[in-house]
Structure formats: structure tokens, C-alpha cells
Design an enzyme around this catalytic site. Structure first.
Site, PDB file in Angstrom:
ATOM      1  CE  LYS A 166      40.529  24.098 -18.439  1.00 56.59           C
ATOM      2  NZ  LYS A 166      40.602  25.568 -18.704  1.00 56.59           N
ATOM      3  CD  GLU A 176      43.670  27.348 -20.085  1.00 59.46           C
ATOM      4  OE1 GLU A 176      43.819  28.074 -19.077  1.00 59.46           O
ATOM      5  OE2 GLU A 176      42.604  26.781 -20.360  1.00 59.46           O
ATOM      6  CB  CYS A 196      43.523  26.522 -16.423  1.00 59.98           C
ATOM      7  SG  CYS A 196      43.299  28.162 -15.659  1.00 59.98           S
TER       8      CYS A 196
END
Ligand code: ACM
Length: 247
Positions: free
Chosen positions: A132, A61, A165
Site C-alpha cells: 500500500k 485489507e 483502501c
């Protein structure tokens, strides 16, 4: 056949997954970027990967910028349009020369918004950009939540889904990718909670019957009153939950 290298704080590992019927060599890259040195961090990671072969590389990330932005203004200054920004272009150039695909996390700027995104690129350019969905903790004051949902891209050899993540903690992320036909979940990460995602991602692999490839970073950032130490232990997990490789 496995290989692993260690250069300073950077690790590259690749594993051939034929025995589990995934006809591709997957590489995970575990780096320790220097905050804000976007172009150098990107070129260091690509230099390292040049010494190995993989069909699909997964990088962490925000692998080029670093993670701990002090505020949205700082993030905006380092974020870039996709695919025209320098990080996407460097990844696409690498894919063209090496004939491979890459998934990498980066700070994306799109008009007034910035997103914590992951791109999938190949020799012909950008294939997908995932934003995300589940922002972690102080990310909520910096990034806009993803507005495109979860997408799966068919590379011919395998269908790839992307999550970033903290998405790991929400079973729906992996599930929606699996229901769309993903064979492998590429998971760029900057994990700070010891061993949590390493366990959840093994569960996500098993409960969905997919491979997972988590590329996490290492190192410490102390750019606010709170110091963040990233936990490394990047891993590739098979659909039966077996950890095939752990850095
Ligand atoms: C995280 O989502 N970077 C913990």
C-alpha cells in the site's frame, strides 16, 4: 446471475460479468475478523468461500489479522513473509484446490519493515504482492509506505490491478493501473468513512473505463482510545460506473 449469502457477520457475493465483456466470475467477501486471530480468520473466510464459485475472489485489507494494531511491535508479531507465511500459503492452497485466483490484504513482514500489502495468488502460487502506497492516518506509525508502485497482472482472461483502501482517494492509483492495461481493479479495504470510497471507486471505474471490486470489512474495533467502525457496503462497479453489486 447473482448470488448473495449471509452467515453471521460474513457475506459472500459473486457476479458474472459477461454482459460487460469480462469473462470471469468475481467474488467479493465481506468479513468481520476477530483481531489477532489470524489463522482462524483466514480459515473462516476460506470456508465461507468454499460454498461459492468464483474465478477471482477479492477479500478485505488485513483480512486475517484485523486492522487496529496498537503499535508497530504488535503488527510485526502478526505480520508474515510473503509468500511463505501461513496466510499466503492458505490462499495458495485454496486457489490450487478450487482452480481460482484470489486478491487479499495482509500484513507483510520483510526484514526490518512491515507493509500493508495485497497479494494476488493462483493455483501455481504467488503472482504479485502490492504494498500500500497511501497509508491512512495511524497506519503511518505502523507500516512502511509501499516501495514497488502499482502493478498489473495478466491472468489471460483479464488484467488485474491491485490497490488497497485509502489508495482510492488518489486518482493516480487507479489511473496508473488503467494505463498499464488493467481491466479490473481489485480493492481490499477497511473503510471507516461512510460511503466515501463507494463513491470514489464508482468514479474511478467510470473515469478509467475499468471494473472495480471493493471488498470492505464490517464490525468495530476498540483497541485504542479511538473506536473504529468499518462500513461494509462492498461493491463491484462496471466501467460505465454502474454498481453491479453492493453488499
Ligand atoms: C484505510 O485505508 N484503511 C482507510
Amino acid at each position: 446471475m447473482e448470488s448473495e449469502r449471509r452467515v453471521k457477520n460474513v457475506h459472500v457475493a459473486a457476479i458474472e460479468s459477461l454482459r460487460y465483456h469480462l469473462p470471469m466470475r468475481i467474488g467479493i467477501v465481506q468479513t468481520s475478523p476477530v483481531f489477532g486471530e489470524r489463522d482462524r480468520n483466514a480459515s473462516d473466510a476460506l470456508d465461507l468461500m468454499s460454498e461459492e464459485q468464483a474465478d477471482l475472489w477479492v477479500l478485505p485489507e488485513l483480512f486475517a489479522t484485523g486492522y487496529q494494531f496498537v503499535d508497530a511491535k504488535e503488527a510485526r508479531a502478526l505480520a508474515e513473509p510473503v509468500p511463505d507465511g501461513p496466510t499466503s500459503q492458505a490462499l495458495i492452497a485454496f486457489a490450487g484446490v478450487r482452480g481460482c485466483h484470489l486478491v487479499a490484504g495482509l500484513a507483510e513482514r520483510d526484514g526490518p519493515q512491515i507493509y500493508n500489502s495485497a497479494v494476488l495468488v493462483g493455483p501455481d502460487g504467488l503472482l504479485a504482492c502490492y504494498r500500500k502506497v497511501h497509508l491512512f492516518y495511524r497506519e503511518k506509525g505502523i507500516f512502511a509506505p509501499g516501495d514497488r508502485g502499482f502493478a498489473v497482472i495478466d491472468l489471460g482472461s483479464a488484467c488485474i490491478g491491485m490497490m488497497v483502501c485509502f489508495d482510492h482517494l488518489f486518482p493516480e492509483s487507479a489511473r496508473s493501473l488503467a494505463l498499464q492495461g488493467a481491466d479490473l481493479l481489485a480493492h481490499p479495504a477497511n473503510l471507516v468513512l461512510p460511503d466515501l470510497a463507494q463513491r470514489t471507486m464508482a468514479t474511478r471505474a467510470l473515469e478509467n473505463g475499468v471494473f472495480t471490486a471493493t471488498a470492505n470489512r464490517v464490525g468495530t474495533e476498540s483497541r485504542t482510545e479511538e473506536s473504529l467502525t468499518y462500513t461494509g457496503r462492498s461493491q463491484i462497479v462496471a466501467p460505465d460506473g454502474t454498481v453491479l453489486l453492493r453488499l
